[in-house]
Design an enzyme around this catalytic site. Structure first.
Site, short mmCIF file in Angstrom:
data_model
loop_
_atom_site.label_atom_id
_atom_site.label_comp_id
_atom_site.label_asym_id
_atom_site.label_seq_id
_atom_site.Cartn_x
_atom_site.Cartn_y
_atom_site.Cartn_z
N HIS A 260 0.76 -1.25 -0.03
CA HIS A 260 0.01 0.11 0.01
C HIS A 260 0.81 1.23 0.01
O HIS A 260 1.56 1.50 0.93
CB HIS A 260 -0.95 0.10 1.25
CG HIS A 260 -1.71 -1.31 1.55
ND1 HIS A 260 -2.61 -1.21 2.36
CD2 HIS A 260 -2.08 -2.10 0.53
CE1 HIS A 260 -3.47 -2.10 2.25
NE2 HIS A 260 -3.29 -2.80 1.02
N ARG B 298 -0.61 -0.36 -4.51
CA ARG B 298 -1.91 0.02 -4.49
C ARG B 298 -1.99 1.47 -4.02
O ARG B 298 -0.95 1.83 -3.04
CB ARG B 298 -2.65 -0.64 -3.35
CG ARG B 298 -3.90 -0.37 -3.26
CD ARG B 298 -4.67 -0.79 -2.11
NE ARG B 298 -4.55 0.00 -1.11
CZ ARG B 298 -4.93 0.05 0.35
NH1 ARG B 298 -6.15 -0.86 0.50
NH2 ARG B 298 -4.88 0.89 1.26
N TYR C 30 -10.06 6.72 3.59
CA TYR C 30 -9.61 5.51 4.16
C TYR C 30 -8.16 5.15 3.16
O TYR C 30 -8.11 5.67 2.06
CB TYR C 30 -10.61 4.68 3.26
CG TYR C 30 -9.95 3.21 3.14
CD1 TYR C 30 -9.51 2.75 1.87
CD2 TYR C 30 -9.73 2.38 4.24
CE1 TYR C 30 -8.79 1.48 1.67
CE2 TYR C 30 -8.84 1.14 4.10
CZ TYR C 30 -8.60 0.62 2.74
OH TYR C 30 -7.73 -0.44 2.58
N ASP D 56 -8.13 1.06 -4.39
CA ASP D 56 -9.09 0.12 -3.32
C ASP D 56 -10.45 1.48 -3.13
O ASP D 56 -10.05 2.41 -2.43
CB ASP D 56 -8.60 -0.18 -2.13
CG ASP D 56 -9.45 -1.05 -1.17
OD1 ASP D 56 -9.13 -1.44 -0.24
OD2 ASP D 56 -10.78 -1.14 -1.72
N HIS E 131 -13.05 0.58 -1.65
CA HIS E 131 -13.44 0.15 -0.31
C HIS E 131 -14.88 0.25 -0.22
O HIS E 131 -15.48 0.64 0.85
CB HIS E 131 -12.68 1.30 0.81
CG HIS E 131 -12.46 0.32 1.97
ND1 HIS E 131 -11.71 -0.64 1.91
CD2 HIS E 131 -12.61 0.73 3.36
CE1 HIS E 131 -11.38 -1.11 3.21
NE2 HIS E 131 -11.85 -0.24 4.13
N GLU F 222 -10.27 -1.98 -6.93
CA GLU F 222 -10.69 -2.90 -5.90
C GLU F 222 -11.84 -2.60 -5.18
O GLU F 222 -12.11 -1.46 -4.82
CB GLU F 222 -9.47 -3.27 -4.89
CG GLU F 222 -10.13 -3.99 -3.78
CD GLU F 222 -8.95 -3.79 -2.43
OE1 GLU F 222 -7.78 -3.69 -2.70
OE2 GLU F 222 -9.04 -3.98 -1.28
N GLU G 211 -12.78 -9.49 -0.23
CA GLU G 211 -12.31 -9.46 0.99
C GLU G 211 -13.44 -9.44 2.09
O GLU G 211 -13.30 -9.93 3.28
CB GLU G 211 -11.44 -8.24 1.39
CG GLU G 211 -12.02 -6.98 1.44
CD GLU G 211 -10.96 -6.01 1.54
OE1 GLU G 211 -10.35 -5.78 0.69
OE2 GLU G 211 -11.32 -5.31 2.66
N ARG H 262 -10.81 -11.74 -4.44
CA ARG H 262 -9.79 -11.28 -3.39
C ARG H 262 -10.23 -11.76 -1.82
O ARG H 262 -9.90 -11.09 -0.93
CB ARG H 262 -9.72 -9.93 -3.39
CG ARG H 262 -9.17 -9.25 -4.67
CD ARG H 262 -9.00 -7.56 -4.28
NE ARG H 262 -7.90 -7.74 -3.48
CZ ARG H 262 -8.01 -7.20 -2.33
NH1 ARG H 262 -9.15 -7.02 -1.72
NH2 ARG H 262 -6.92 -7.14 -1.30
N GLU I 52 -1.71 -9.52 -2.20
CA GLU I 52 -1.49 -8.49 -1.15
C GLU I 52 -0.96 -8.73 -0.13
O GLU I 52 -0.70 -10.09 0.56
CB GLU I 52 -2.78 -8.22 -0.63
CG GLU I 52 -2.68 -6.70 0.04
CD GLU I 52 -4.08 -6.19 0.73
OE1 GLU I 52 -5.24 -7.08 0.65
OE2 GLU I 52 -4.24 -4.96 0.75
N TRP J 28 -24.16 2.87 1.67
CA TRP J 28 -24.21 2.31 0.36
C TRP J 28 -23.36 0.96 0.35
O TRP J 28 -22.32 0.84 1.17
CB TRP J 28 -23.51 3.35 -0.87
CG TRP J 28 -24.44 4.24 -1.08
CD1 TRP J 28 -25.77 4.08 -1.28
CD2 TRP J 28 -24.25 5.53 -1.72
NE1 TRP J 28 -26.30 5.47 -1.62
CE2 TRP J 28 -25.29 6.25 -2.18
CE3 TRP J 28 -23.04 6.09 -1.79
CZ2 TRP J 28 -25.41 7.66 -2.31
CZ3 TRP J 28 -23.14 7.52 -2.31
CH2 TRP J 28 -24.33 8.21 -2.48
#
Ligand code: CS2
Ligand code: MG
Length: 401
Positions: free
Chosen positions: A124, A149, A161, A209, A211, A235, A261, A282, A338, A401
């Site tokens: 990251h 990432r 984030y 990402d 998220h 992602e 994830e 993932r 990752e 959401w």
């Protein structure tokens, strides 16, 4: 029967961050280690292991991994979910560790042997500005990473984030509350990748990402706006509950998509795989039910040319990171792994884990996972309540959401 389970020990420890670890010992003295860490709900997993699952394991044959998986998954009747499947993952990984030790073979060998010398990996790069994110990405590229990432602070928000969290006014006793809005986010991210490409060139594989924070049409817009920058994948564009929404992204963009994830079993993954609505699956081996479940997800993914990219954040232990790489090495449709490194104090408690070599991960040839838990050291780091951040919109409502 020397494979009879005689002891099951749950260990909650906090060397820099909380982990939920498991040690299963057989009559012969051979033991296996597992990881059921679930960030923010660790004690729920530990209690499930300690009070409900451990009594079911004593006396069982450690060799029967699949039977134990089915027995524990279906036996709770109200099956699955992140808490129970993280507990199941801890048991499953420990049993695979025992099997490797009994066979005197590294787990990747038990799983079919190496199909590659190492697992291509990524980490990251974050920053509060485009320049800071770019500098951090450059540092990882100089270390040999071939995939990075990239996240950045979004103007007008609080604690975006992945961009390096602002200090939490509540300390650790309550979740940090982000303030986030989609419009500035959707304007900023394409500009971030325009900047990254202009500074870093086209060779480095980059991705982002989301998220799970966008609506389907917002995610489709972002995926389309990012096409000129050729992301490795975008992602978690959407929340995990409504699979059909992913069709809207596919209708508008060729940017590859990664998701998984937040899934906790193979059935949750299946629609996205079968319809080829994603390009990378993932899942997190510590939440999806362990190696037994992940290898089935990898196998069904192979039929649809979906590649694996197992979750490898800092809030699962080196035990799961090792399990990731053992499976990566033996999986034909592996994509990328990752791997976010842990603070050094983690290695005082948990020994072993992947080794980074020029952008790839390898694991030891020791029998099983090649990991161990120092129970003595674990006791020196007692559990400390901590939470993942929550996200609120500018109007104060929870971002749902
Ligand atoms: C992130 C994770 O690595 C990732 O893909 O989504 O760091 C995630 O935020 C944490 O694992 C949540 O506990
Ligand atoms: Mg993620």
């Amino acid at each position: 029967m020397d494979t009879r389970i005689v002891d099951v020990k749950t260990v909650v420890t906090c060397p820099g961050r909380n982990f939920v670890l498991l040690k299963i010992t057989t009559e012969s003295g051979v033991y296996g280690v597992g990881d059921g860490t679930l960030n923010g709900r660790e004690l729920a997993v530990a209690e499930a292991l300690d009070k409900h699952i451990a009594p079911l394991l004593i006396g069982r044959d450690a060799d029967q991994i699949e039977d134990t998986w089915q027995y524990l998954f279906r036996g709770s009747y109200w099956r699955g979910g992140p808490v129970l499947n993280s507990a199941l993952a801890a048991v499953d990984t420990a049993l695979w560790d025992i099997k490797g030790k009994r066979a005197n073979m590294p787990l990747y060998s038990i799983l079919g042997g190496k199909t590659r010398h190492g697992a291509l990996c990524y980490t990251h790069a974050s920053g509060s500005t485009f320049e800071e994110t770019t500098d951090n990405a450059r540092k990882f590229i100089e270390r040999g990473f071939k995939v990075v990432r990239c996240q950045t602070e979004i103007p007008g928000t609080v604690g975006t984030y992945g961009a390096g969290q602002s200090s939490n006014p509540h300390g650790e006793s309550l979740p940090f509350e982000e303030r986030w809005e989609p419009s500035p986010y959707l304007r900023t991210i394409p500009k971030l990748f325009e900047h990254l490409r202009s500074e870093l060139g086209d060779d480095i594989e980059l991705f982002h990402d989301v998220h799970e924070r966008l609506t389907p049409i917002q995610a489709a817009r972002l995926a389309k706006d990012l096409e000129p920058y050729h992301l490795f994948f975008l992602e978690d564009p959407l929340r995990p509950e409504h699979h059909a929404s992913f069709r809207i992204i596919r209708q508008h963009s060729t940017t590859p998509i990664g998701m998984g994830e937040l899934f906790t079993n193979k059935w949750e993954c299946l629609p996205l795989i079968q319809e080829q609505l994603i390009d990378f699956i993932r899942c997190d081996l510590a939440h999806v039910g362990g190696i037994t479940e992940a290898r089935k997800i990898a196998a069904v993914s192979e039929c649809f040319q979906v590649q694996t990219a197992w979750h490898g954040p800092p809030d699962i232990s080196p035990i799961t990171h090792a399990a990731n790489v053992h499976l990566d090495l033996a999986t034909p449709n592996f994509g990328v792994q990752e791997w976010v490194e842990h603070p050094t104090e983690v290695s005082e408690v948990i020994h072993g884990g992947p080794t980074f070599v020029d952008g790839y991960l390898t694991v030891t040839d020791a029998p099983g996972l090649g990991c161990d838990i120092d129970l003595e050291a674990a006791n020196r780091f007692p559990y400390q309540r901590a939470y993942l951040p929550t996200v609120r919109r500018a109007d104060g409502s929870v971002h749902d959401w």
